[in-house]
Design an enzyme around this catalytic site. Structure first.
Site, short mmCIF file in Angstrom:
data_model
loop_
_atom_site.label_atom_id
_atom_site.label_comp_id
_atom_site.label_asym_id
_atom_site.label_seq_id
_atom_site.Cartn_x
_atom_site.Cartn_y
_atom_site.Cartn_z
N ARG A 1 -31.47 1.91 -6.35
CA ARG A 1 -31.56 2.38 -5.07
C ARG A 1 -32.28 3.90 -4.86
O ARG A 1 -32.93 3.94 -3.71
CB ARG A 1 -30.33 2.22 -4.39
N GLU B 1 -18.36 4.92 -12.93
CA GLU B 1 -17.19 4.29 -12.46
C GLU B 1 -16.73 3.07 -12.86
O GLU B 1 -15.72 2.84 -13.11
CB GLU B 1 -17.54 4.42 -10.79
P1 AMP Z 1 -21.74 7.49 -11.00
O1 AMP Z 1 -22.64 7.81 -12.20
O2 AMP Z 1 -20.26 7.21 -11.16
O3 AMP Z 1 -22.01 8.74 -9.98
O4 AMP Z 1 -22.21 6.27 -10.11
C1 AMP Z 1 -23.58 6.47 -9.45
C2 AMP Z 1 -24.57 5.39 -9.72
O5 AMP Z 1 -23.53 4.01 -9.37
C3 AMP Z 1 -25.24 5.23 -8.29
O6 AMP Z 1 -26.54 4.87 -8.90
C4 AMP Z 1 -24.84 3.89 -7.12
O7 AMP Z 1 -25.78 3.45 -7.10
C5 AMP Z 1 -23.81 3.39 -8.21
N1 AMP Z 1 -22.37 3.18 -7.38
C6 AMP Z 1 -21.36 3.79 -8.17
N2 AMP Z 1 -20.12 3.42 -7.31
C7 AMP Z 1 -20.75 2.93 -6.23
C8 AMP Z 1 -20.05 2.41 -5.03
N3 AMP Z 1 -18.71 2.49 -4.86
N4 AMP Z 1 -20.80 1.61 -4.31
C9 AMP Z 1 -22.14 1.63 -4.17
N5 AMP Z 1 -22.66 2.12 -5.55
C10 AMP Z 1 -22.19 2.86 -6.59
#
Ligand code: AMP
Length: 199
Positions: free
Chosen positions: A86, A123
């Site tokens: 995205r 996550e």
């Molecule tokens: P992080 O590495 O944990 O900061 O995760 C970020 C990436 O995972 C981004 O590219 C987001 O598009 C996706 N992502 C993680 N958690 C969510 C969520 N709760 N809702 C939407 N996208 C998420």
């Protein structure tokens, strides 16, 4: 609509500050209302922030890019780096608006040429991101963009890749920050980090 060529001395004028604050708050609240919460996606316990309603509206999509342009401020980046997938959508539109090039940071095995990569935890799982070795020139000013900051693993890894190639990240920007996950702890504190919406 106010012109964008006002001298800097005018920018502190109370009327102008009030105007920009008003426009900004209205934009932010419209974007906020459009984000759709999807519980238990992609797995139980995750509240997925679905930004596709913003993309589906020509007006809201433009408004989001307007706000990203404000977030970048007076910097003149030559590259916008977007994170798979995205981050590509917002990043490409921002690059076009700023007259900068666009560089994708992709998941493992997707880039065709020589890559530089990094692994991290996110996550919901483990991941590895890559960038083309020649995508950033040493000293280039770069803006890194993604739709959402969760744990900061993805953005932190992408940030390191750019810095290891010699790029200077002038701004790291997200549409959404899930502040309760404290993702900023995984990011370089010396890089200005701006999220348009915070939950
Ligand atoms: P992080 O590495 O944990 O900061 O995760 C970020 C990436 O995972 C981004 O590219 C987001 O598009 C996706 N992502 C993680 N958690 C969510 C969520 N709760 N809702 C939407 N996208 C998420």
């Amino acid at each position: 609509m106010l012109p964008n060529f006002l001298p800097e001395s005018c920018l502190d004028h109370p009327a102008l500050t009030a105007h920009f604050t008003l426009v900004n708050e209205k934009n932010i609240s419209r974007l906020n209302e459009a984000v759709r919460d999807v519980p238990d996606f992609p797995k139980p316990g995750i509240l997925f922030k679905d930004i596709t309603p913003i993309l589906a509206s020509g007006e809201l999509f433009r408004l989001a890019i307007d706000e990203f342009v404000s977030a970048v401020g007076g910097e003149s980046p030559t590259k916008i780096v977007g994170i798979d997938a995205r981050g590509f959508i917002f990043g490409a539109a921002l690059a076009d608006r700023l007259g900068a090039g666009f560089v994708p940071v992709r998941k493992k095995g997707k880039l065709p040429w020589e890559t530089h990569g990094a692994s991290y935890t996110l996550e919901y799982g483990e991941a590895h991101v890559e960038i083309h070795r020649d995508a950033i020139l040493p000293g280039e000013k770069v803006v890194l963009i993604d739709d959402l900051l969760a744990t900061g693993g993805t953005a932190g890894a992408a940030l390191k890749l750019i810095q290891q190639l010699g790029g200077e990240v002038v701004c790291l920007t997200f549409l959404i920050e899930l502040a309760f996950l404290e993702g900023r702890k995984n990011l370089d504190p010396s890089v200005r980090t701006v999220a348009l919406l915070t939950y």
